[in-house]
Motif scaffolding. Structure first.
Motif, PDB file in Angstrom:
ATOM      1  N   PRO A 194       0.822  -1.214   0.000  1.00 35.73           N
ATOM      2  CA  PRO A 194       0.000   0.000   0.000  1.00 35.73           C
ATOM      3  C   PRO A 194       0.855   1.262   0.000  1.00 35.73           C
ATOM      4  CG  PRO A 194       0.137  -0.890   2.216  1.00 35.73           C
ATOM      5  CD  PRO A 194       0.830  -1.877   1.314  1.00 35.73           C
ATOM      6  N   GLU A 195       0.299   2.325  -0.553  1.00 33.74           N
ATOM      7  CA  GLU A 195       0.997   3.613  -0.607  1.00 33.74           C
ATOM      8  C   GLU A 195       0.059   4.712  -0.134  1.00 33.74           C
ATOM      9  OE1 GLU A 195       3.984   3.260  -4.348  1.00 33.74           O
ATOM     10  OE2 GLU A 195       1.863   2.974  -4.825  1.00 33.74           O
ATOM     11  N   ALA A 230     -10.841   5.011 -10.737  1.00 34.11           N
ATOM     12  CA  ALA A 230     -10.490   4.267  -9.528  1.00 34.11           C
ATOM     13  C   ALA A 230      -9.492   5.091  -8.733  1.00 34.11           C
ATOM     14  CB  ALA A 230      -9.890   2.907  -9.877  1.00 34.11           C
ATOM     15  N   ASP A 231      -9.626   5.104  -7.416  1.00 31.27           N
ATOM     16  CA  ASP A 231      -8.644   5.777  -6.566  1.00 31.27           C
ATOM     17  C   ASP A 231      -7.598   4.769  -6.114  1.00 31.27           C
ATOM     18  OD1 ASP A 231     -10.576   4.467  -5.078  1.00 31.27           O
ATOM     19  OD2 ASP A 231     -11.179   6.218  -3.940  1.00 31.27           O
ATOM     20  N   MET A 232      -6.406   5.248  -5.724  1.00 27.78           N
ATOM     21  CA  MET A 232      -5.266   4.348  -5.519  1.00 27.78           C
ATOM     22  C   MET A 232      -4.685   4.358  -4.107  1.00 27.78           C
ATOM     23  SD  MET A 232      -3.008   4.974  -8.987  1.00 27.78           S
ATOM     24  CE  MET A 232      -2.661   6.717  -8.657  1.00 27.78           C
ATOM     25  N   ASP A 233      -5.005   5.344  -3.283  1.00 24.98           N
ATOM     26  CA  ASP A 233      -4.256   5.538  -2.039  1.00 24.98           C
ATOM     27  C   ASP A 233      -4.744   4.650  -0.901  1.00 24.98           C
ATOM     28  OD1 ASP A 233      -6.534   7.156  -2.337  1.00 24.98           O
ATOM     29  OD2 ASP A 233      -5.846   8.636  -0.878  1.00 24.98           O
ATOM     30  N   ALA A 234      -3.799   4.369   0.018  1.00 18.86           N
ATOM     31  CA  ALA A 234      -4.068   3.588   1.224  1.00 18.86           C
ATOM     32  C   ALA A 234      -4.160   4.525   2.422  1.00 18.86           C
ATOM     33  CB  ALA A 234      -2.971   2.539   1.426  1.00 18.86           C
ATOM     34  N   LEU A 235      -4.236   3.936   3.616  1.00 16.56           N
ATOM     35  CA  LEU A 235      -4.449   4.704   4.840  1.00 16.56           C
ATOM     36  C   LEU A 235      -3.352   4.426   5.870  1.00 16.56           C
ATOM     37  CD1 LEU A 235      -8.267   4.064   5.127  1.00 16.56           C
ATOM     38  CD2 LEU A 235      -7.239   6.342   5.051  1.00 16.56           C
ATOM     39  N   PRO A 236      -3.109   5.371   6.782  1.00 15.76           N
ATOM     40  CA  PRO A 236      -2.156   5.127   7.877  1.00 15.76           C
ATOM     41  C   PRO A 236      -2.779   4.270   8.974  1.00 15.76           C
ATOM     42  CG  PRO A 236      -3.073   7.333   8.057  1.00 15.76           C
ATOM     43  CD  PRO A 236      -3.617   6.760   6.769  1.00 15.76           C
ATOM     44  N   VAL A 237      -3.023   3.014   8.633  1.00 15.91           N
ATOM     45  CA  VAL A 237      -3.654   2.040   9.531  1.00 15.91           C
ATOM     46  C   VAL A 237      -2.779   0.797   9.579  1.00 15.91           C
ATOM     47  CG1 VAL A 237      -5.666   0.531   9.860  1.00 15.91           C
ATOM     48  CG2 VAL A 237      -5.994   2.882   9.061  1.00 15.91           C
ATOM     49  N   ASP A 241      -7.306  -0.757  -3.392  1.00 20.88           N
ATOM     50  CA  ASP A 241      -6.613  -1.783  -4.175  1.00 20.88           C
ATOM     51  C   ASP A 241      -7.598  -2.585  -5.008  1.00 20.88           C
ATOM     52  OD1 ASP A 241      -7.653  -2.703  -1.759  1.00 20.88           O
ATOM     53  OD2 ASP A 241      -6.016  -4.098  -1.366  1.00 20.88           O
ATOM     54  N   MET A 242      -8.779  -2.824  -4.460  1.00 20.32           N
ATOM     55  CA  MET A 242      -9.836  -3.499  -5.220  1.00 20.32           C
ATOM     56  C   MET A 242     -10.323  -2.616  -6.360  1.00 20.32           C
ATOM     57  SD  MET A 242     -11.717  -6.136  -5.777  1.00 20.32           S
ATOM     58  CE  MET A 242     -11.441  -7.162  -4.310  1.00 20.32           C
TER      59      MET A 242
END
Length: 417
Positions: free
Chosen positions: A20-21, A69-76, A98-99
């Motif tokens: 993830p990014e 589609a969006d690409m970003d992840a979370l600080p989790v 990611d999906m």
């Protein structure tokens, strides 16, 4: 869908989930998307609005359809225990982007393979920084629609913990607007043993927080909807030191500009009044950190799209999920092009979780007990979510690409259809 493609998409999904990014740093993901698109013959633009990637495939005259589609992840920090769990400490695809990327890659492949079966222009957008509410605006401000054709319609989907095999779609207001504010309250610091010589911003922060939480219950009509949350209070360094300032982080969700304006105005009024009542040495400041408009699905386009989506999942399996208090910035891509938008929920929860749940009320109860988006435990089941997500995008896009240009009615200024 071809079995080899399904396997490749599953592998890509697991790779994206494991790597993830965070918002604004999605360059590895963007590189994967660009590589897939070039392989399928798309004209590809990279670095749009940061890490954004856009692919364009034209098949003569006809409508222009944009899939996003969006690409970003979370600080989790991930706690799913999946064999393909995040390899990045403290970062996770906890919202399912990611999906989204995986399904759009699959749709690009399928539509490119059948390019002789439709006419018009397909624009696929892999967007950064959705979690900041900034990515869509950044792409538009970077000249997105000077670089690619403006769409006649914008389509997309968001995975959610509803049963895989169902889709959620409603006309009109669907996702809430989101406003994030930083409120700085000023006091007079001093020794904890002599509060009479200070103006205590910690106490001011507490009274302001309590008062702010009366806005929705006392200033918003019962038939309107709003959510106000004070998500953080930051002040002080030591028990016996009264600091000289405190900070509140406030989040507001709403569906109409009238309610949005009322709530934001109430925040300004209450913050100023509480500071004055406390004898603060200077007025507080209120900074707008994020501002995402409500996502309003075009009514006519939604009705048409629902009919074709039912061909993907079956009659009665495209359901109205009700108002969604989460927010999405994809509407900016439509608004900036003066185009209608249709955006739906993609079911990603394991159907086995819903065994015995027959009524909508029972299904809602099951959903309430499942990990939600942004949870460290959240993850959609790859199959059949990927297959259905790809098919939904392809079927919806094909419907609008096959339309005559005049069939796609753009909303007029100020339209909330």
């Amino acid at each position: 869908m071809d079995g080899d493609l399904v396997a490749r998409l599953r592998s890509t999904y697991e790779d994206l989930h494991a790597h993830p990014e965070l918002s604004g740093d999605e360059y590895r993901t963007a590189g994967i998307a660009a590589s897939w698109l070039r392989e399928q013959g798309f004209d590809v633009l990279e670095g749009v609005g940061g890490a954004g990637v856009v692919g364009v495939l034209s098949q003569g005259d006809g409508p222009t359809v944009l899939l996003r589609a969006d690409m970003d992840a979370l600080p989790v920090a991930e706690e799913t225990g999946l064999p393909y769990a995040s390899t990045v400490d403290g970062v996770m695809h906890a919202c399912g982007h990611d999906m989204h990327v995986t399904c759009l890659l699959g749709a690009a492949v399928e539509l490119a393979a059948d390019r002789d079966g439709w006419r018009g222009t397909l624009v696929v957008v892999f967007q950064p920084a959705e979690e900041l509410g900034a990515g869509a605006r950044d792409m538009v401000d970077d000249g997105l629609y000077q670089k690619v054709p403006k769409p006649d319609i914008v389509l997309g989907q968001h995975v959610a913990p509803i049963p895989a095999g169902t889709l959620g779609l409603r006309p009109g207001p669907s996702f809430a607007s989101a406003d994030t504010l930083r409120v700085t309250l000023f006091g007079v610091g001093g020794h904890g043993s002599r509060p009479e010589a200070t103006v205590d911003p910690v106490l001011l922060a507490a009274t302001t927080t309590v008062r702010l939480h009366t806005v929705v219950s006392r200033e918003v009509a019962g038939n309107d909807t709003a959510v106000l949350t004070v998500g953080a209070i930051n002040a002080g360094t030591k028990a016996n030191i009264i600091p000289d300032k405190a900070e509140l982080l406030v989040n507001v969700r709403s569906y109409s500009e009238q309610v949005r304006g009322r709530v934001l105005g109430a925040i300004e009024r209450i913050v100023a009044a509480e500071a004055q009542a406390a004898g603060a040495p200077r007025p507080p400041t209120v900074e707008r950190l994020e501002a995402v408009p409500a996502l309003i699905n075009d009514a006519a386009a939604t009705e048409r799209t629902q009919q074709v989506l039912e061909s993907v999942v079956g009659a009665g399996r495209v359901v109205d999920p009700g108002l969604i208090t989460g927010s999405e910035d994809v509407g900016i891509l439509a608004e900036s092009a003066d185009a209608p938008i249709v955006y739906w929920l993609l079911g990603g929860a394991d159907p086995a979780e819903f065994a015995g749940a027959e009524s909508m009320e029972q299904i809602v109860q099951v959903v309430a007990g499942l990990p939600s988006n942004h949870s460290p435990h959240y993850h959609p089941v790859p199959s059949p979510t990927i297959e259905i997500g790809v098919n939904a995008l392809v079927t919806a896009a094909r419907h609008w690409l096959d339309s005559l240009p005049g069939d796609v009615e753009k909303p007029g200024p100020g339209s909330t259809s």
